[in-house]
Enzyme design. Structure first.
Site, PDB file in Angstrom:
ATOM      1  N   ASN A  68       0.797  -1.226   0.000  1.00  0.00           N
ATOM      2  CA  ASN A  68       0.000   0.000   0.000  1.00  0.00           C
ATOM      3  C   ASN A  68       0.831   1.278   0.000  1.00  0.00           C
ATOM      4  OD1 ASN A  68      -2.034  -1.866   0.148  1.00  0.00           O
ATOM      5  ND2 ASN A  68      -2.813  -1.194   2.118  1.00  0.00           N
ATOM      6  N   ASP A  93       0.439  -8.010  -9.732  1.00  0.00           N
ATOM      7  CA  ASP A  93      -0.632  -8.978  -9.867  1.00  0.00           C
ATOM      8  C   ASP A  93      -1.912  -8.276 -10.310  1.00  0.00           C
ATOM      9  OD1 ASP A  93      -0.425  -7.868  -7.075  1.00  0.00           O
ATOM     10  OD2 ASP A  93      -2.395  -8.817  -6.916  1.00  0.00           O
ATOM     11  N   ASN A 114      -4.129  -1.434  -4.577  1.00  0.00           N
ATOM     12  CA  ASN A 114      -3.588  -0.427  -3.661  1.00  0.00           C
ATOM     13  C   ASN A 114      -2.146  -0.034  -3.963  1.00  0.00           C
ATOM     14  OD1 ASN A 114      -5.963  -0.067  -2.218  1.00  0.00           O
ATOM     15  ND2 ASN A 114      -5.509  -1.764  -0.853  1.00  0.00           N
TER      16      ASN A 114
END
Length: 193
Positions: A68, A93, A114
């Site tokens: 994040n 991913d 994120n």
């Protein structure tokens, strides 16, 4: 090239660490050592290495900020080396691609990822290249947060190792021949003609 993931052995082999795995494979193939210490490693908040690959200067990095906050590491590296966002290739991913697929995007929204949200925030643009590596959606209605932080299903493990290699191949074509040719070659399912 920035491979997204989470640091620490507990995250090894998880779906969310596929970006780490691809960059590690690319580094292995080309003998790029990713640093494990030193002043710059702390400054960049990444494991990183730099050398010429396929005739081009390349910086490889695995941010150690957790997913994040990946943009903090990206901003530190691009700032230090005076790189523009369009010189960044981010490997990550992607839930919306089936396992076995890779897709290149030159820009775009974070689509709920994120790590990409953090890059967009810290680079102040969505105009950076992404190599998306498909992980597919949960089979068993697992919550997304749990799904991405877990390992692949047992029957997927052989395909995962092939996809990591395929994504590393794609990075090589992007460097050697350009993004457009890489798109033409790699925007299909693993195993298709």
């Amino acid at each position: 090239m920035l491979g997204l993931g989470n640091p620490g052995a507990g995250y090894d082999g998880t779906r969310h660490n596929l970006g780490y795995d691809v960059v590690a494979e690319f580094a292995r193939r080309h003998g790029v050592q990713l640093s494990k210490g030193g002043l710059r490693q702390r400054k960049f908040r990444s494991l990183w290495g730099r050398q010429r690959v396929l005739g081009r200067p390349v910086i490889l990095a695995q941010p150690q900020t957790f997913m994040n906050l990946s943009g903090e590491a990206a901003a530190a590296i691009t700032g230090f080396f005076e790189l523009t966002p369009d010189q960044v290739i981010c490997v990550h991913d992607d839930l919306d691609l089936d396992l076995g697929r890779v897709k290149i995007a030159r820009k775009g929204s974070a689509a709920g990822h994120n790590g990409i949200k953090s890059l967009i925030k810290h680079l102040s643009t969505d105009h950076f290249c992404r190599l998306k590596v498909g992980i597919g959606r949960p089979r068993y209605s697992e919550p997304i947060e749990q799904y991405v932080l877990n390992s692949f299903y047992a029957d997927q493990r052989d395909l995962v190792s092939k996809v990591i290699g395929r994504a590393a191949d794609c990075l090589e074509v992007m460097l050697a021949k350009g993004i457009q040719l890489a798109m033409q070659e790699f925007h299909r399912m693993e195993g298709e003609g």
